[in-house]
Structure formats: C-alpha cells, structure tokens
Motif scaffolding. Structure first.
Motif, mmCIF file in Angstrom:
data_model
loop_
_atom_site.group_PDB
_atom_site.id
_atom_site.type_symbol
_atom_site.label_atom_id
_atom_site.label_comp_id
_atom_site.label_asym_id
_atom_site.label_seq_id
_atom_site.Cartn_x
_atom_site.Cartn_y
_atom_site.Cartn_z
ATOM 1 N N SER A 171 10.063 6.876 -4.206
ATOM 2 C CA SER A 171 10.493 5.649 -3.560
ATOM 3 C C SER A 171 9.218 4.664 -3.312
ATOM 4 C CB SER A 171 11.084 5.959 -2.216
ATOM 5 O OG SER A 171 11.251 4.761 -1.389
ATOM 6 N N LEU A 172 9.409 3.659 -4.182
ATOM 7 C CA LEU A 172 8.233 2.660 -3.919
ATOM 8 C C LEU A 172 8.252 1.968 -2.465
ATOM 9 C CD1 LEU A 172 8.430 1.081 -7.301
ATOM 10 C CD2 LEU A 172 6.711 2.752 -6.819
ATOM 11 N N ASP A 173 9.228 1.612 -1.977
ATOM 12 C CA ASP A 173 9.454 0.863 -0.949
ATOM 13 C C ASP A 173 8.992 1.849 0.393
ATOM 14 O OD1 ASP A 173 10.521 -1.163 -2.179
ATOM 15 O OD2 ASP A 173 12.782 -0.915 -1.590
ATOM 16 N N LYS A 174 9.385 2.988 0.295
ATOM 17 C CA LYS A 174 8.927 3.794 1.470
ATOM 18 C C LYS A 174 7.691 4.693 1.099
ATOM 19 C CE LYS A 174 12.442 2.876 3.805
ATOM 20 N NZ LYS A 174 12.226 2.200 5.116
ATOM 21 N N GLN A 175 7.416 4.583 -0.172
ATOM 22 C CA GLN A 175 5.985 5.289 -0.556
ATOM 23 C C GLN A 175 6.276 6.715 -0.237
ATOM 24 O OE1 GLN A 175 1.924 3.169 -1.066
ATOM 25 N NE2 GLN A 175 2.317 3.307 1.144
ATOM 26 N N LEU A 176 7.542 7.417 -0.786
ATOM 27 C CA LEU A 176 7.417 8.729 -0.675
ATOM 28 C C LEU A 176 7.909 9.434 -2.250
ATOM 29 C CD1 LEU A 176 10.006 8.608 2.349
ATOM 30 C CD2 LEU A 176 7.666 9.618 2.290
ATOM 31 N N PRO A 201 4.712 12.129 1.641
ATOM 32 C CA PRO A 201 4.188 10.553 1.556
ATOM 33 C C PRO A 201 2.979 10.566 0.067
ATOM 34 C CG PRO A 201 2.761 11.785 2.887
ATOM 35 C CD PRO A 201 3.757 12.701 2.561
ATOM 36 N N VAL A 202 3.303 9.281 -0.369
ATOM 37 C CA VAL A 202 2.235 9.026 -1.668
ATOM 38 C C VAL A 202 1.959 7.571 -1.367
ATOM 39 C CG1 VAL A 202 3.447 10.784 -3.261
ATOM 40 C CG2 VAL A 202 4.287 8.008 -3.014
ATOM 41 N N CYS A 203 0.973 7.104 -2.041
ATOM 42 C CA CYS A 203 0.467 5.698 -2.197
ATOM 43 C C CYS A 203 0.580 4.986 -3.665
ATOM 44 C CB CYS A 203 -1.014 5.742 -1.998
ATOM 45 S SG CYS A 203 -1.745 4.024 -1.625
ATOM 46 N N VAL A 207 -4.136 8.802 0.294
ATOM 47 C CA VAL A 207 -2.850 8.389 0.564
ATOM 48 C C VAL A 207 -3.028 7.430 1.671
ATOM 49 C CG1 VAL A 207 -0.628 8.829 1.353
ATOM 50 C CG2 VAL A 207 -1.967 10.536 -0.539
ATOM 51 N N HIS A 208 -3.079 6.025 1.510
ATOM 52 C CA HIS A 208 -3.034 4.893 2.597
ATOM 53 C C HIS A 208 -1.641 4.537 2.927
ATOM 54 C CE1 HIS A 208 -7.021 4.452 0.632
ATOM 55 N NE2 HIS A 208 -7.388 4.074 1.617
ATOM 56 N N PRO A 209 -1.423 3.959 3.946
ATOM 57 C CA PRO A 209 -0.132 3.671 4.695
ATOM 58 C C PRO A 209 0.507 2.552 3.900
ATOM 59 C CG PRO A 209 -1.710 2.958 6.206
ATOM 60 C CD PRO A 209 -2.315 3.842 5.093
ATOM 61 N N ARG A 210 -0.374 1.878 2.875
ATOM 62 C CA ARG A 210 0.141 0.697 2.413
ATOM 63 C C ARG A 210 -0.276 0.865 0.738
ATOM 64 N NH1 ARG A 210 -4.766 0.338 4.186
ATOM 65 N NH2 ARG A 210 -3.927 0.208 6.415
ATOM 66 N N PRO A 211 0.421 0.059 -0.046
ATOM 67 C CA PRO A 211 0.316 0.267 -1.726
ATOM 68 C C PRO A 211 -1.227 -0.181 -1.934
ATOM 69 C CG PRO A 211 2.470 -0.717 -1.257
ATOM 70 C CD PRO A 211 1.872 -0.467 0.203
ATOM 71 N N GLY A 231 12.827 1.297 -6.381
ATOM 72 C CA GLY A 231 12.551 0.596 -5.118
ATOM 73 C C GLY A 231 13.101 1.607 -3.998
ATOM 74 N N SER A 232 13.937 2.244 -3.955
ATOM 75 C CA SER A 232 14.353 3.193 -3.095
ATOM 76 C C SER A 232 15.147 4.278 -3.751
ATOM 77 C CB SER A 232 15.384 2.509 -2.135
ATOM 78 O OG SER A 232 16.550 2.328 -3.118
ATOM 79 N N GLN A 233 15.210 5.459 -2.966
ATOM 80 C CA GLN A 233 15.797 6.767 -3.368
ATOM 81 C C GLN A 233 16.889 6.874 -2.384
ATOM 82 O OE1 GLN A 233 15.531 8.092 -6.254
ATOM 83 N NE2 GLN A 233 13.607 6.910 -7.085
#
Length: 234
Positions: free
Chosen positions: A57-62, A79-81, A156-160, A190-192
C-alpha cells in the motif's frame, strides 16, 4: 589585548551551551537508535509457499504478505518506506525476479580514502582517484519489476523517502525474504483491501531521521547480519 571579563563569560557560556547541545544530540541519537533497533513484528511461516503474495500500500506505506485473501491468511503486516514523489515506486503487478541476502547497489556507494580515512558518498563512475569504492548495502534484496527496483533493508521513515525501492526495517526484512521466493506475485497500488482494518493497527518504528550515516558499518560485511535472529510466531 586581553578580553574583558564579560566577554570571557559570554564565550565560556557559548562553549558550554555548544557542549550541552552536543551531549543532548548524542543522547537523543542513542535513544532513537535503541528504540529503532528494538522494533520488531511477528510473522508466521507459510503452509503453502506457492500461494504467497506480497501487497504494498503506497498511501499507507504498508506491506502485507499473505497466503490468501482472508484476514487470517496474513503472514506478516509491516510498515515500509516507499518512493519519494520525485522517484516513485512503480505501481502494478509484478513477480519476484531474484533474491540476494548480501546484495549491494551497482552504481552508488561510498568512497574511502586510505590516506585520510575519510568516507564520502559517490557514484562508482565518479569515485575519486586513490579512493576505494564500496557499493551501498541493500541486505535481503527482493527484486521486482526490474534490476533497479527491489525490497531491501534500509531505514523506514514515516514519509516516502526512497528512490523507488521499498525499504524494510532490518528486523522485518529477513522474515519477508524467507516468506517469498522467485515468482511470488508483488502487487503494488495506492491502497490495499486491508488498509482500513489490519493496517490501522500496524505499529511503526521511531523516526530514524536524526541518526547519522555510518559509512564504516555500511562498508563492512557485518551489515548483512545486523538484525535480530529470525523467529516465527506460532
């Protein structure tokens, strides 16, 4: 000419503030480092590896690694970045093309000057004469889309913030690496479907932005074992 007493006091105070500021920064970095290094999440082994899929999920970085479409089929949610706006992670359905636990970048890394002991970031093509080039480490590389894109260990940052790759926490990457194999589907969107349920409860590590580069560590083979021992949740 001797400095006046007030001037000496001001200089001493400034030096003291600088020293305190350095100690405070160092102390904060140590606390962030300890918190970041301790981060971990449970994962389950797959009963049928051929059914495993990776969904990003790109929007949630998950990242969700699952053995089906049901809630109970999730083996790992973490979580991912992902890629920054100027270097986005590609969207689409791909398959794992290759895996390499000890992978290093092909083009960028560190230049080490043996004469001075100094490190500097550089590209292989622009490494200064007399310096030794060491490619950037990308432990637990899981390649998808092309040789330019993969999932791998990195902050792994909280933002892209990546250049398009999907960064995994160092204690999560070994689990993801073990759960997938060449040919495993990787679905990036973008989402899952799980974002609104499981995704809301996935914790994130502390923001590592204040941590400095560690070139000597990056250049050492020890970087590929810098994580907690791999353990599975039953």
């Amino acid at each position: 000419m001797h400095a006046s007493l007030p001037s000496i006091i001001v200089i001493a105070a400034a030096a003291g503030l600088a020293s305190c500021s350095h100690r405070a920064t160092t102390s904060r970095q140590a606390a962030v480092r300890a918190a970041y290094d301790s981060f971990d999440l449970p994962a389950r082994k797959a009963s049928n590896p051929s059914k495993v899929t990776v969904r990003i999920s790109l929007d949630k970085q998950l990242m969700y690694i699952a053995e089906g479409d049901r809630h109970q089929d999730i083996l790992l949610a973490a979580p991912v970045c992902v890629g920054a706006p100027g270097s986005p992670t590609p969207r689409g359905t791909f398959r794992v093309r290759a895996k390499d636990k000890n992978h290093r970048a092909n083009t960028h890394g560190w230049a080490w000057n043996p004469a001075t002991g100094a490190y500097r970031r550089c590209y292989r093509a622009t490494c200064p004469e007399g310096s030794r080039f060491t490619p950037t480490p990308m432990p637990y590389w899981i390649e998808f889309c092309s040789a330019s894109y993969g999932m791998h260990t990195e902050y792994v940052h909280p933002r892209p913030k990546s250049h398009g790759c999907i960064r995994m926490h160092k204690n999560i990457a070994p689990k993801a690496f073990a759960l997938v194999r060449v040919g495993t589907p990787v679905i990036i969107a973008g989402s899952q479907p799980w974002d609104a349920t499981i995704g809301t409860a996935v914790p994130r590590p502390v923001d590592p932005s204040c941590l400095p580069d560690t070139p000597a560590k990056d250049c050492s083979p020890a970087i590929f074992s810098d994580h907690k021992p791999l353990a599975w949740h039953e």
